[in-house]
Structures are given as structure tokens and as C-alpha cells.
Design a protein around this motif. Sequence first.
Motif, PDB file in Angstrom:
ATOM      1  N   LYS A 105       0.819  -1.213   0.000  1.00  0.00           N
ATOM      2  CA  LYS A 105       0.000   0.000   0.000  1.00  0.00           C
ATOM      3  C   LYS A 105       0.858   1.269   0.000  1.00  0.00           C
ATOM      4  CE  LYS A 105      -2.616   1.033   3.608  1.00  0.00           C
ATOM      5  NZ  LYS A 105      -3.741   1.022   4.576  1.00  0.00           N
ATOM      6  N   HIS A 106       2.064   1.180   0.555  1.00  0.00           N
ATOM      7  CA  HIS A 106       2.935   2.350   0.612  1.00  0.00           C
ATOM      8  C   HIS A 106       3.362   2.808  -0.775  1.00  0.00           C
ATOM      9  CE1 HIS A 106       5.730  -1.068   0.377  1.00  0.00           C
ATOM     10  NE2 HIS A 106       6.572  -0.238  -0.192  1.00  0.00           N
ATOM     11  N   GLN A 107       3.196   1.941  -1.775  1.00  0.00           N
ATOM     12  CA  GLN A 107       3.569   2.312  -3.133  1.00  0.00           C
ATOM     13  C   GLN A 107       2.504   3.165  -3.826  1.00  0.00           C
ATOM     14  OE1 GLN A 107       4.631  -1.190  -5.370  1.00  0.00           O
ATOM     15  NE2 GLN A 107       6.170  -1.856  -3.890  1.00  0.00           N
ATOM     16  N   LEU A 108       1.359   3.298  -3.209  1.00  0.00           N
ATOM     17  CA  LEU A 108       0.287   4.109  -3.783  1.00  0.00           C
ATOM     18  C   LEU A 108       0.536   5.591  -3.542  1.00  0.00           C
ATOM     19  CD1 LEU A 108      -2.801   2.014  -2.635  1.00  0.00           C
ATOM     20  CD2 LEU A 108      -2.093   2.373  -5.004  1.00  0.00           C
ATOM     21  N   PRO A 109       0.036   6.459  -4.416  1.00  0.00           N
ATOM     22  CA  PRO A 109       0.127   7.900  -4.148  1.00  0.00           C
ATOM     23  C   PRO A 109      -0.636   8.256  -2.883  1.00  0.00           C
ATOM     24  CG  PRO A 109      -0.600   7.451  -6.406  1.00  0.00           C
ATOM     25  CD  PRO A 109      -0.669   6.156  -5.675  1.00  0.00           C
ATOM     26  N   ARG A 110      -0.212   9.311  -2.225  1.00  0.00           N
ATOM     27  CA  ARG A 110      -0.962   9.798  -1.065  1.00  0.00           C
ATOM     28  C   ARG A 110      -2.240  10.478  -1.552  1.00  0.00           C
ATOM     29  NH1 ARG A 110       4.282  11.326   0.905  1.00  0.00           N
ATOM     30  NH2 ARG A 110       3.957  13.417   0.069  1.00  0.00           N
ATOM     31  N   PRO A 111      -3.309  10.441  -0.747  1.00  0.00           N
ATOM     32  CA  PRO A 111      -4.548  11.119  -1.145  1.00  0.00           C
ATOM     33  C   PRO A 111      -4.288  12.574  -1.514  1.00  0.00           C
ATOM     34  CG  PRO A 111      -4.946   9.762   0.781  1.00  0.00           C
ATOM     35  CD  PRO A 111      -3.462   9.733   0.538  1.00  0.00           C
ATOM     36  N   GLY A 112      -4.814  12.990  -2.650  1.00  0.00           N
ATOM     37  CA  GLY A 112      -4.646  14.353  -3.111  1.00  0.00           C
ATOM     38  C   GLY A 112      -3.539  14.522  -4.119  1.00  0.00           C
ATOM     39  N   GLU A 113      -2.560  13.607  -4.129  1.00  0.00           N
ATOM     40  CA  GLU A 113      -1.466  13.717  -5.096  1.00  0.00           C
ATOM     41  C   GLU A 113      -1.947  13.466  -6.523  1.00  0.00           C
ATOM     42  OE1 GLU A 113       2.549  12.561  -2.556  1.00  0.00           O
ATOM     43  OE2 GLU A 113       1.634  11.048  -3.861  1.00  0.00           O
ATOM     44  N   VAL A 114      -2.963  12.628  -6.652  1.00  0.00           N
ATOM     45  CA  VAL A 114      -3.569  12.343  -7.951  1.00  0.00           C
ATOM     46  C   VAL A 114      -5.077  12.455  -7.786  1.00  0.00           C
ATOM     47  CG1 VAL A 114      -1.692  10.825  -8.690  1.00  0.00           C
ATOM     48  CG2 VAL A 114      -3.678   9.857  -7.499  1.00  0.00           C
ATOM     49  N   ALA A 115      -5.793  12.460  -8.898  1.00  0.00           N
ATOM     50  CA  ALA A 115      -7.254  12.470  -8.826  1.00  0.00           C
ATOM     51  C   ALA A 115      -7.743  11.223  -8.106  1.00  0.00           C
ATOM     52  CB  ALA A 115      -7.844  12.532 -10.230  1.00  0.00           C
ATOM     53  N   ALA A 116      -8.882  11.352  -7.440  1.00  0.00           N
ATOM     54  CA  ALA A 116      -9.418  10.237  -6.660  1.00  0.00           C
ATOM     55  C   ALA A 116      -9.616   8.993  -7.525  1.00  0.00           C
ATOM     56  CB  ALA A 116     -10.733  10.650  -6.008  1.00  0.00           C
ATOM     57  N   TRP A 117     -10.076   9.179  -8.768  1.00  0.00           N
ATOM     58  CA  TRP A 117     -10.326   8.016  -9.610  1.00  0.00           C
ATOM     59  C   TRP A 117      -9.025   7.282  -9.928  1.00  0.00           C
ATOM     60  CZ3 TRP A 117      -8.459   6.815 -14.437  1.00  0.00           C
ATOM     61  CH2 TRP A 117      -7.863   7.842 -15.175  1.00  0.00           C
ATOM     62  N   GLN A 118      -7.915   8.023 -10.023  1.00  0.00           N
ATOM     63  CA  GLN A 118      -6.632   7.387 -10.303  1.00  0.00           C
ATOM     64  C   GLN A 118      -6.138   6.583  -9.103  1.00  0.00           C
ATOM     65  OE1 GLN A 118      -4.616  11.037 -11.464  1.00  0.00           O
ATOM     66  NE2 GLN A 118      -4.541  10.358 -13.589  1.00  0.00           N
ATOM     67  N   LEU A 119      -6.292   7.129  -7.913  1.00  0.00           N
ATOM     68  CA  LEU A 119      -5.888   6.404  -6.704  1.00  0.00           C
ATOM     69  C   LEU A 119      -6.692   5.127  -6.558  1.00  0.00           C
ATOM     70  CD1 LEU A 119      -4.353   6.102  -4.064  1.00  0.00           C
ATOM     71  CD2 LEU A 119      -6.042   7.616  -2.987  1.00  0.00           C
ATOM     72  N   GLY A 120      -8.021   5.226  -6.719  1.00  0.00           N
ATOM     73  CA  GLY A 120      -8.860   4.039  -6.589  1.00  0.00           C
ATOM     74  C   GLY A 120      -8.534   2.979  -7.616  1.00  0.00           C
ATOM     75  N   ALA A 121      -8.319   3.414  -8.859  1.00  0.00           N
ATOM     76  CA  ALA A 121      -8.017   2.462  -9.930  1.00  0.00           C
ATOM     77  C   ALA A 121      -6.682   1.765  -9.695  1.00  0.00           C
ATOM     78  CB  ALA A 121      -8.014   3.181 -11.280  1.00  0.00           C
ATOM     79  N   ARG A 122      -5.677   2.516  -9.238  1.00  0.00           N
ATOM     80  CA  ARG A 122      -4.371   1.900  -8.983  1.00  0.00           C
ATOM     81  C   ARG A 122      -4.459   0.883  -7.853  1.00  0.00           C
ATOM     82  NH1 ARG A 122       0.180   6.752  -9.367  1.00  0.00           N
ATOM     83  NH2 ARG A 122      -0.615   7.727 -11.263  1.00  0.00           N
ATOM     84  N   ALA A 123      -5.185   1.221  -6.798  1.00  0.00           N
ATOM     85  CA  ALA A 123      -5.318   0.295  -5.675  1.00  0.00           C
ATOM     86  C   ALA A 123      -6.025  -0.987  -6.106  1.00  0.00           C
ATOM     87  CB  ALA A 123      -6.072   0.963  -4.524  1.00  0.00           C
ATOM     88  N   ALA A 124      -7.064  -0.855  -6.919  1.00  0.00           N
ATOM     89  CA  ALA A 124      -7.798  -2.034  -7.388  1.00  0.00           C
ATOM     90  C   ALA A 124      -6.928  -2.908  -8.271  1.00  0.00           C
ATOM     91  CB  ALA A 124      -9.053  -1.600  -8.140  1.00  0.00           C
ATOM     92  N   ALA A 125      -6.152  -2.287  -9.151  1.00  0.00           N
ATOM     93  CA  ALA A 125      -5.258  -3.062 -10.024  1.00  0.00           C
ATOM     94  C   ALA A 125      -4.214  -3.806  -9.205  1.00  0.00           C
ATOM     95  CB  ALA A 125      -4.588  -2.123 -11.031  1.00  0.00           C
TER      96      ALA A 125
END
Length: 437
Positions: free
Chosen positions: A257-277
Motif C-alpha cells: 500500500k505504501h507504493q500508492l500515491p498519497r490522497p490528493g497527489e492524484v485524482a481520486a479516480w486514479q488512486l482508486g483504480a491503482r489500488a484495485a489493479a
Amino acid sequence: MARSLRIIADWEPLDSGPPEERACFAALGIYAQNVCLTEGSDLLANRLRQAPLLSSYHLAEWMAWNWWRLRWEPRSKSSDWVYAHRVATIGGGYIWPNLTIFSDGQRTTLVAEPTRDRPQTPFRYITDDAAVVPSSEFESELDLFVEQVLERLKWAGVGDSNLETVWKGVLSERRTPALATVRKLEALLGRDPGESDPASVERLVLDAERLSISAIEELAAEHGHGGAILNADELDELAAEKGYEASRQDMAHLPRKHQLPRPGEVAAWQLGARAAAMLREEERISEEPITDRQLAQMAGVQVAALADRAGASAISFVLDENADRGRVVLRSKWHEGRRFELARLLGDRILSSAGERLFPATRAYTYRQKTQRSFAAELLSPFDAVDAMLGDDYSLERQKDVAEHFQVSELTIRTLLVNHGRLGREELDGEFEGAAA
């Protein structure tokens, strides 16, 4: 570092009107992400102008009064929402831009639309674009602009203005943690400062001690979107009567999970999509549809939770009883809806901070809720697979076929296509997430 948002006032002379207006009359330009949001056609001068002549005092006063709502309140269908978020409602005899401003808590969207070409109207705005800036930068630029206007008033010898009074109050509230919490909750509820029901806000503050302030803020935003305020006791009752047991130990996790962007660094849809992938990769799931049993196992719940068609609550949520066990409540009566809600809750639990007890899935457009929706869409219907199935055929009939294949709604497929640039934002009837970014 270059500012992504600029509000520039070039002072101009004005011979009549109240002293505040005369002092702060200006060629006023608003620029965001290299987009001029105030450009228009000056019919009297017969030329394009990026900075129309307006009252900086009126704009600063409107921004100061609505500071909390502009900073924190997401989009809403409430009838009075536009007065706190649409610049054109300022009035005062000026032709204001058709500019709408709203925040999801992390990122602020500014949407400029052309004004109508009407006879006898000397200025017509022509920008048809949207820009997204970090909400922290929006806050800083708004502060800078208001202070600039106050300095101009001081230079002109205009004292005791309403703007000065309102702004001093806002700054005092922001410096007082307890009052700042109340004002933020009021904004999320869709209320002006001091105009919410004190008992309701007090209950939210007390519930935050039991359930965390971040979860309670999501509940407040749901009320701002037209929902009822569910308090902690009501959530406990719903979980006990209508919920299904949820095991955190059996739930899927993201070790990276630490490899994900922090909230706000990218659009919400991008964060959610990356986490799901990442979760699909972690669980070794191909691009085929996820079965009910697979989804239930990942969420740590009984598959019966997806089969139940009764519907139970105004919102879906997970309420943890302790570190190991909790209860999940799903709102929808439809199979596809319950799958999507459970996937949202799974994403929220995976991405939320340690120590959270309540994980709500609401209709609000906060960053957290938008991340949930994107996570669920990508988990249940991965975009690459959707894109391959559609080819170049984006017809509604083909979208419906793909939605049925992945057991999601047609809106889920359409939103994926908009977020990834295959369709324009108008396809979502006002949804700006993704397309505006």
C-alpha cells in the motif's frame, strides 16, 4: 514554484459607487492550470479580454463569507448550493463569470462555462473549460487575494468594512481547532457558518469521539447531498439488525500500500483504480469477471450478503466491533448494486488509516467516496478488459453488453470510459471527476 491558481486584480479608476467599490474596482482575471477562466468578448471595445472590469471587493467578500463551503463542500444537488459555489450569483450589478467552484476535500475544481449571447449585454464570457488544483493551493490563493483587497482598502483609507469583519472571523475560526471542526462539519452539511442545527452538529462531534472524525465528516457530506444524518447509536442498531458478519482477518490486504500515491497527489479516480489493479495482481485475478464468492471472500463476508435483496439502510457501511470482527450493511436491493457497494467498502477498508471503526459508502462526492467508486469500478470491471471488449464501439448497446458481462451497472462502464478519456465528460451529465483533471 509556479502557482497553479492565480487571481489577479489590476486596479482601475471608478468615479461612482460606495467607497469599497471605488477602491477595489479592477480588471480581474482568474487563471488555473494555464486556463483563463474569465476570458470573454468585450463588445464595447470590440476585442477579447481576459480580465473583465469587476468589483474585487464583492468577489473577496463573497469568498470570505463562503470560505468554509468553498474549501470543504463537495458538489451537491441542494437548491441553495449554487449561492455558495457559483460566482455568477454575487450580483451587485456586475456581469460575473459563469464559474463554479467546489472541493472534494483534497482537490478543488473550477468549471467555467460560456454565458449567453444576449442583446445589450456588453460582455460575454467564452471559456468552456475546467481545471483542478490542490485544495491547499486554492486556500492559499484565496487567502492571498482577500488580503490584497484588504490592503487596497487600507491604502484608500476605507476602514471598518464588512469584508474586514467577516475575514477576521474566518481567521479566528481557523485558528481555533474546536470551532474549525464545527465549521467544517457545517460546510459538509451544506450550511453557512453558524446556520446549522446546533444539536445536530454537537451530536456529530460527540460521535466523532467514538467513530473518528474522518468517518463522521463523510456522514455529514451525505446529509449535504440530501441524506439523513445517522448517528452512532442508529448505526449500531442497523449493524446488529441488518448487517452481516465481516472478518478483518479474512479480508484481502495490500502489502504494498505504501507504493500508492498519497490522497490528493492524484485524482481520486486514479488512486482508486491503482489500488484495485494492485489488489487484482496480489490476488492473482485475471481480467475475467469476479464471482460473488470471490468478492465475498476478499471482503471477509458471507456470500449471502450479496444475495439479500431486502435493502437495509440509507447508506452502506462497515462497522467494526473490534480489531477482528465487524458488521457490513448494504443499501441496494439490486444484485449489481450490492456487488458494487461491497467492492467500495473493501476499497475503503484497504485504503483507510489504522484505527478506523466506521467505513461509510455514501452518495457524496468527497475524495474518499470518489476513490471508493473508482476502486470498485476497476476491481469489478478492469478498464483494459472493458476497452478490449468495446474496441471502437462505444454505443449504449455495447456498453450494456459489457456491463452485463462484468455484473456492474452501465453507469460504471460509462464512468470508466470518461475517466480514461474515451468519452467526454458530458456523457456523465455533470460528473467532472476524471474529465476535468
